[in-house]
Design a protein around this motif. Structure first.
Motif, short mmCIF file in Angstrom:
data_model
loop_
_atom_site.label_atom_id
_atom_site.label_comp_id
_atom_site.label_asym_id
_atom_site.label_seq_id
_atom_site.Cartn_x
_atom_site.Cartn_y
_atom_site.Cartn_z
N GLU A 1 0.84 -1.21 0.00
CA GLU A 1 0.00 0.00 0.00
C GLU A 1 0.87 1.25 0.00
O GLU A 1 0.63 2.20 -0.75
CB GLU A 1 -0.95 0.01 1.21
CG GLU A 1 -1.88 1.21 1.17
CD GLU A 1 -2.79 1.30 2.38
OE1 GLU A 1 -3.94 0.85 2.29
OE2 GLU A 1 -2.33 1.82 3.42
N TRP B 1 -10.17 -4.15 11.12
CA TRP B 1 -10.18 -5.43 10.40
C TRP B 1 -10.30 -6.60 11.36
O TRP B 1 -11.03 -7.56 11.11
CB TRP B 1 -8.92 -5.55 9.53
CG TRP B 1 -8.78 -6.95 8.98
CD1 TRP B 1 -7.90 -7.89 9.36
CD2 TRP B 1 -9.62 -7.55 7.98
NE1 TRP B 1 -8.10 -9.05 8.66
CE2 TRP B 1 -9.16 -8.88 7.80
CE3 TRP B 1 -10.70 -7.11 7.21
CZ2 TRP B 1 -9.75 -9.76 6.89
CZ3 TRP B 1 -11.29 -8.01 6.31
CH2 TRP B 1 -10.82 -9.30 6.16
N ARG C 1 -13.62 -3.50 2.30
CA ARG C 1 -13.23 -2.45 1.34
C ARG C 1 -14.46 -1.70 0.82
O ARG C 1 -14.39 -0.50 0.57
CB ARG C 1 -12.45 -3.07 0.19
CG ARG C 1 -11.04 -3.48 0.60
CD ARG C 1 -10.35 -4.19 -0.53
NE ARG C 1 -8.96 -4.46 -0.22
CZ ARG C 1 -8.24 -5.38 -0.84
NH1 ARG C 1 -8.78 -6.14 -1.78
NH2 ARG C 1 -6.97 -5.57 -0.52
N ALA D 1 -15.20 0.87 3.19
CA ALA D 1 -14.26 1.99 3.06
C ALA D 1 -14.66 2.91 1.91
O ALA D 1 -14.42 4.11 1.94
CB ALA D 1 -12.84 1.47 2.84
N ALA E 1 -16.13 -2.89 -5.09
CA ALA E 1 -14.92 -3.12 -4.29
C ALA E 1 -14.08 -4.22 -4.94
O ALA E 1 -12.85 -4.16 -4.97
CB ALA E 1 -15.29 -3.48 -2.86
N TRP F 1 -10.34 -3.42 -6.37
CA TRP F 1 -9.23 -4.14 -5.73
C TRP F 1 -9.52 -5.64 -5.84
O TRP F 1 -9.95 -6.29 -4.87
CB TRP F 1 -9.13 -3.73 -4.25
CG TRP F 1 -8.91 -2.25 -4.11
CD1 TRP F 1 -7.76 -1.56 -4.37
CD2 TRP F 1 -9.88 -1.28 -3.67
NE1 TRP F 1 -7.95 -0.23 -4.12
CE2 TRP F 1 -9.24 -0.02 -3.69
CE3 TRP F 1 -11.22 -1.34 -3.26
CZ2 TRP F 1 -9.89 1.16 -3.33
CZ3 TRP F 1 -11.86 -0.16 -2.90
CH2 TRP F 1 -11.20 1.07 -2.94
N LEU G 1 -5.07 -1.08 -1.67
CA LEU G 1 -5.72 -0.77 -0.39
C LEU G 1 -5.50 -1.94 0.56
O LEU G 1 -5.99 -3.05 0.32
CB LEU G 1 -7.22 -0.55 -0.62
CG LEU G 1 -8.03 -0.15 0.61
CD1 LEU G 1 -7.60 1.22 1.15
CD2 LEU G 1 -9.53 -0.09 0.26
N HIS H 1 -6.34 -3.98 3.39
CA HIS H 1 -7.54 -4.17 4.23
C HIS H 1 -7.18 -4.39 5.69
O HIS H 1 -7.96 -4.09 6.58
CB HIS H 1 -8.38 -5.33 3.71
CG HIS H 1 -7.65 -6.63 3.71
ND1 HIS H 1 -6.75 -6.96 2.73
CD2 HIS H 1 -7.65 -7.67 4.57
CE1 HIS H 1 -6.25 -8.13 3.00
NE2 HIS H 1 -6.78 -8.60 4.11
N LEU I 1 -7.42 -1.20 7.65
CA LEU I 1 -8.64 -0.39 7.65
C LEU I 1 -9.17 -0.31 9.07
O LEU I 1 -9.26 -1.32 9.78
CB LEU I 1 -9.70 -1.00 6.72
CG LEU I 1 -9.41 -0.85 5.22
CD1 LEU I 1 -10.48 -1.56 4.41
CD2 LEU I 1 -9.33 0.63 4.82
#
Ligand code: HEM
Length: 396
Positions: A37, A158, A256, A259, A271, A275, A379, A381, A384
């Motif tokens: 990321e 997460w 995601r 998000a 999503a 990704w 991204l 995860h 997150l």
């Protein structure tokens, strides 16, 4: 057909393929995901693919890899062809998939060929067909508990999400009696970690036997309302490891989608477009195939690198933004987060119901901040973490 120069082959391998393998093909590695990321590795992979297409044109590009015939697809219509003509002559069961998945699902449909594959594929379609169990009810139930938990701590991260998600997955696949059996999915995770190393990791038969015994006990209960109630335990035993494994991807996509500020099935599909959890779709030809006047030998590996097809700004005006309006029937044949054709993910509808319901229930119960366009290419995860506030009273 164009053949990539040595330098471009090195570029394709180091900027496109290796980062994907390093992130973990079967189970994602948190440390590498964090680094990926920070470096936005998918952005540089997509830029590399665009440069290759600009240099060599849209035809499949042969890579210079000694002793192997490997091509990179660069055009959406070629992606459409390879997926439509699966599993013959483009087999899903490639040597890489067999090596990776034999650690935990040696009889899975994805790694089978010929009549055994046909039988196993039909079995998956039959059991995973929409409407056979009330997956939405299970999703609402588990999401309500998660809403309460997150509201009480003020955070949804997460780790908290994943715990709830695995309870949900075990409940849908095996029933309430498996809801709290973390050991089952922990063993599967260890086996999947070995799968990341494919042929390089020795098989751990004792661990597999332990996992198999635990799984068998749950399947024998055939609990009503779960997938385990829908078929014979022996047939289920061969396919269920894949289902449990694939629920991981569905959880990642749901987090995601949160998000993104996504909603419902289209939010989940977006999503998964932005990704993709299967960033490389592989096929291996079972006989020589003709491509624009060139014949590629039997055993050729075809690589579909989906982040490029899903987010190519040269073709897609919505490449880097949330675009739920393109679903369910996108006008581009290479938007394939669940693959397409006869090898399309047979769990797709179950995922869209379960993940879409979870997403909507979390959104109804909690308020989140969300990402704005242009959305990041990579991204992570695992990192997150949303500050949340309660936005509606809990359902009973
Ligand atoms: C977000 C979640 C998921 C995504 C994005 C996804 C995507 C995919 C993709 C791209 C493939 C094709 C792989 C290939 O050609 O090599 C596939 C195959 C498959 N998926 Fe999923 N999947 C998801 C979740 C699930 C779930 C939850 C299940 C089962 C409950 C499932 C069952 C399967 C099976 C059995 C196959 C093999 C199909 C075959 O052999 O023809 N998937 N999935």
């Amino acid at each position: 057909m164009a053949v990539a120069s040595r330098l471009d082959t090195v570029r394709a391998v180091t900027r496109v393929l290796l980062p994907t393998v390093a992130k973990g093909v079967v189970v994602r590695r948190p440390a590498v995901m964090g680094l990926a990321e920070r470096l936005q590795v998918d952005g540089s992979a997509i830029a590399t693919m665009r440069a290759l297409r600009a240099r060599y044109g849209p035809e499949p590009l042969r890579l210079r890899i000694t002793g192997r015939s490997v091509v990179l697809l660069l055009d959406p219509h070629d992606v459409e062809r390879v997926l439509a003509e699966s599993p013959e002559p483009f087999a899903l069961a490639t040597r890489e998939k067999r090596a990776a998945l034999e650690h935990f699902q040696p009889h899975g449909s994805l790694v089978s060929r010929g009549p055994a594959r046909d039988r196993r594929r039909r079995f998956n379609e039959e059991v995973l067909r929409p409407g056979r169990i009330d997956a939405a009810a299970v999703a609402r139930d588990e999401a309500d508990l998660l809403v309460r938990h997150a509201a009480s701590t003020g955070v949804l991260d997460w780790e908290g999400f994943a715990q709830a998600w695995w309870r949900l997955a075990r409940r849908i696949v095996l029933g309430l009696g498996a809801r709290n059996d973390d050991a089952l999915t922990d063993d599967l995770k260890t086996l999947r970690q070995h799968g990341n190393w494919a042929y390089l990791h020795p098989r751990r038969d004792r661990l597999r036997e332990r996992f198999d015994r635990r799984l068998r006990a749950h399947l024998d209960r055939a609990e009503p309302g779960s997938l385990a109630s829908l078929a014979d335990p022996d047939a289920l035993r061969e396919q269920v490891p894949h289902w449990l494994f694939a629920f991981d991807a569905a959880g990642i996509v749901t987090m995601r989608a949160l998000a993104l500020g996504g909603e419902g099935a289209a939010g989940i599909l977006e999503a998964a477009r932005l990704w993709p959890t299967t960033p490389v779709i592989l096929r291996e030809s079972t006989r020589p195939t003709r491509w624009h006047g060139t014949v590629l030998p039997r055993g050729t590996t075809f690589i579909v690198f989906t982040p490029y097809f899903h987010r190519d700004p040269d073709r897609l005006p919505y490449a880097d933004r949330y675009a739920p309006e393109i679903w369910p029937h996108p006008d581009d044949p290479a938007l394939v987060p669940f693959s397409a054709g006869p090898g399309v993910c047979p769990g797709r509808d179950l995922v869209l119901t379960t993940a879409g319901t979870t997403l909507d229930a979390l959104r109804a119960g909690l308020s989140f901040p969300h990402l704005d366009a242009p959305l990041p290419a990579t991204l992570d995860h695992f990192r997150l973490r949303f500050p949340v506030t309660r936005s509606a009273p809990a359902r009973s």
